[in-house]
Write an enzyme that holds these catalytic residues in place. Structure first.
Site, PDB file in Angstrom:
ATOM      1  N   LYS A   9      80.922  51.113   4.023  1.00  0.00           N
ATOM      2  CA  LYS A   9      81.672  49.992   3.446  1.00  0.00           C
ATOM      3  C   LYS A   9      82.572  50.497   2.312  1.00  0.00           C
ATOM      4  CE  LYS A   9      78.167  46.559   4.789  1.00  0.00           C
ATOM      5  NZ  LYS A   9      77.233  45.501   4.311  1.00  0.00           N
ATOM      6  N   ASN A 112      76.056  47.015  -0.603  1.00  0.00           N
ATOM      7  CA  ASN A 112      74.985  47.824  -0.004  1.00  0.00           C
ATOM      8  C   ASN A 112      75.482  48.982   0.865  1.00  0.00           C
ATOM      9  OD1 ASN A 112      75.755  46.223   2.127  1.00  0.00           O
ATOM     10  ND2 ASN A 112      73.736  45.357   2.532  1.00  0.00           N
TER      11      ASN A 112
HETATM   12  P1  GTP Z   1      75.147  44.638   7.891  1.00  0.00           P
HETATM   13  O1  GTP Z   1      74.691  45.957   8.429  1.00  0.00           O
HETATM   14  O2  GTP Z   1      76.255  44.753   6.883  1.00  0.00           O
HETATM   15  O3  GTP Z   1      75.456  43.642   8.995  1.00  0.00           O
HETATM   16  O4  GTP Z   1      73.910  44.100   7.059  1.00  0.00           O
HETATM   17  P2  GTP Z   1      72.550  43.502   7.641  1.00  0.00           P
HETATM   18  O5  GTP Z   1      72.606  43.408   9.138  1.00  0.00           O
HETATM   19  O6  GTP Z   1      71.456  44.293   7.040  1.00  0.00           O
HETATM   20  O7  GTP Z   1      72.542  42.051   7.008  1.00  0.00           O
HETATM   21  P3  GTP Z   1      73.334  40.738   7.516  1.00  0.00           P
HETATM   22  O8  GTP Z   1      74.052  41.007   8.785  1.00  0.00           O
HETATM   23  O9  GTP Z   1      72.380  39.612   7.451  1.00  0.00           O
HETATM   24  O10 GTP Z   1      74.381  40.537   6.341  1.00  0.00           O
HETATM   25  C1  GTP Z   1      75.621  41.212   6.353  1.00  0.00           C
HETATM   26  C2  GTP Z   1      75.963  41.625   4.954  1.00  0.00           C
HETATM   27  O11 GTP Z   1      76.157  40.477   4.162  1.00  0.00           O
HETATM   28  C3  GTP Z   1      74.890  42.420   4.214  1.00  0.00           C
HETATM   29  O12 GTP Z   1      74.904  43.805   4.506  1.00  0.00           O
HETATM   30  C4  GTP Z   1      75.264  42.173   2.777  1.00  0.00           C
HETATM   31  O13 GTP Z   1      76.339  43.020   2.361  1.00  0.00           O
HETATM   32  C5  GTP Z   1      75.764  40.743   2.831  1.00  0.00           C
HETATM   33  N1  GTP Z   1      74.688  39.836   2.458  1.00  0.00           N
HETATM   34  C6  GTP Z   1      73.596  39.495   3.204  1.00  0.00           C
HETATM   35  N2  GTP Z   1      72.820  38.647   2.525  1.00  0.00           N
HETATM   36  C7  GTP Z   1      73.427  38.452   1.338  1.00  0.00           C
HETATM   37  C8  GTP Z   1      73.125  37.671   0.193  1.00  0.00           C
HETATM   38  O14 GTP Z   1      72.111  36.980   0.136  1.00  0.00           O
HETATM   39  N3  GTP Z   1      74.009  37.718  -0.846  1.00  0.00           N
HETATM   40  C9  GTP Z   1      75.138  38.477  -0.798  1.00  0.00           C
HETATM   41  N4  GTP Z   1      75.955  38.485  -1.860  1.00  0.00           N
HETATM   42  N5  GTP Z   1      75.452  39.224   0.240  1.00  0.00           N
HETATM   43  C10 GTP Z   1      74.621  39.216   1.304  1.00  0.00           C
END
Ligand code: GTP
Ligand code: MG
Length: 150
Positions: A9, A112
Site C-alpha cells: 500500500k 497496515n
Molecule cells: P486487505 O488485505 O487490505 O483487503 O485487508 P483485509 O482483507 O485484512 O481487511 P478488509 O478487507 O476487511 O479491509 C480492507 C482494509 O480496510 C484493511 O486492510 C484496512 O486498511 C481497512 N480497514 C479495515 N477495517 C478497518 C477499520 O475498522 N478502520 C479503518 N480505519 N480501516 C479499516
C-alpha cells in the site's frame, strides 16, 4: 497453479517496505508472476474494495489507497492465497503476530502497509482488475524441485 494478488500500500511504498515484503514471499519459496507500480484511481479502488462500500471507514480507505503509488504483485504457488494472508498478519496490526508483515511494520489498521486477497475467487477477480493478461509472466522457477517434493 494458485495465484494471489498482493499489494504494498502507499504507506508501505513510502516507508521503503517493498523490498522486505517481496523478500518474505521470495524466501518462503513463492514465485513472482507480475509486478508494477501504479497510483490507482478512485474508480479503480471502489471496484477493488466494493465489498466494503457500506463501512464507515470506506471513504478514508479509498483516499489512503489512492494517496500514492502502490506496488501491485501476483504471487504464485501452493496454497498461496491462504498462506499469503498468514504472511501479512491480521487486518488490525495490533492483533498481528510478530513475524508477520503487519505485526512487524504497522500499528494502525488504517495504515497496515499491505493487501492480500482473502480467497481464491477474490484473487482471480483482483488479478483481472489490476493486471492485463499479458502482464502476467509464466516461467519455471529454477529452485522449484528444491521447494516442492512433487
Ligand atoms: P486487505 O488485505 O487490505 O483487503 O485487508 P483485509 O482483507 O485484512 O481487511 P478488509 O478487507 O476487511 O479491509 C480492507 C482494509 O480496510 C484493511 O486492510 C484496512 O486498511 C481497512 N480497514 C479495515 N477495517 C478497518 C477499520 O475498522 N478502520 C479503518 N480505519 N480501516 C479499516
Ligand atoms: Mg480484504
Amino acid at each position: 497453479n494458485e495465484q494471489t494478488f498482493i499489494a504494498v500500500k502507499p504507506d508501505g511504498v513510502q516507508r521503503g517496505l517493498i523490498g522486505p515484503i517481496i523478500t518474505r514471499f521470495e524466501q518462503r519459496g513463492y514465485k513472482l508472476a507480475a509486478i508494477k507500480l501504479i497510483t490507482p484511481s478512485k474508480e479503480h479502488l471502489e471496484k477493488h474494495y466494493a465489498d466494503l462500500s457500506d463501512k464507515p471507514f470506506f471513504k478514508g480507505l479509498i483516499t489512503y489507497m489512492g494517496s500514492g503509488p502502490v506496488c501491485a504483485m501476483v504471487w504464485e504457488g501452493r496454497d498461496v492465497v491462504k498462506t499469503g494472508r498468514v504472511i501479512l498478519g491480521a487486518t488490525n496490526p495490533l492483533a498481528s503476530q510478530p513475524g508477520t508483515i503487519r505485526g512487524d511494520y504497522a500499528i494502525d489498521v488504517g495504515r497496515n502497509v499491505c493487501h492480500g486477497s482473502d480467497a481464491v475467487e477474490s484473487a482471480k477477480k483482483e488479478i483481472a482488475l489490476w493486471f492485463k493478461p499479458e502482464e502476467l509472466v509464466s516461467y519455471k522457477q529454477a529452485q522449484h524441485d528444491w521447494i516442492y517434493e512433487k
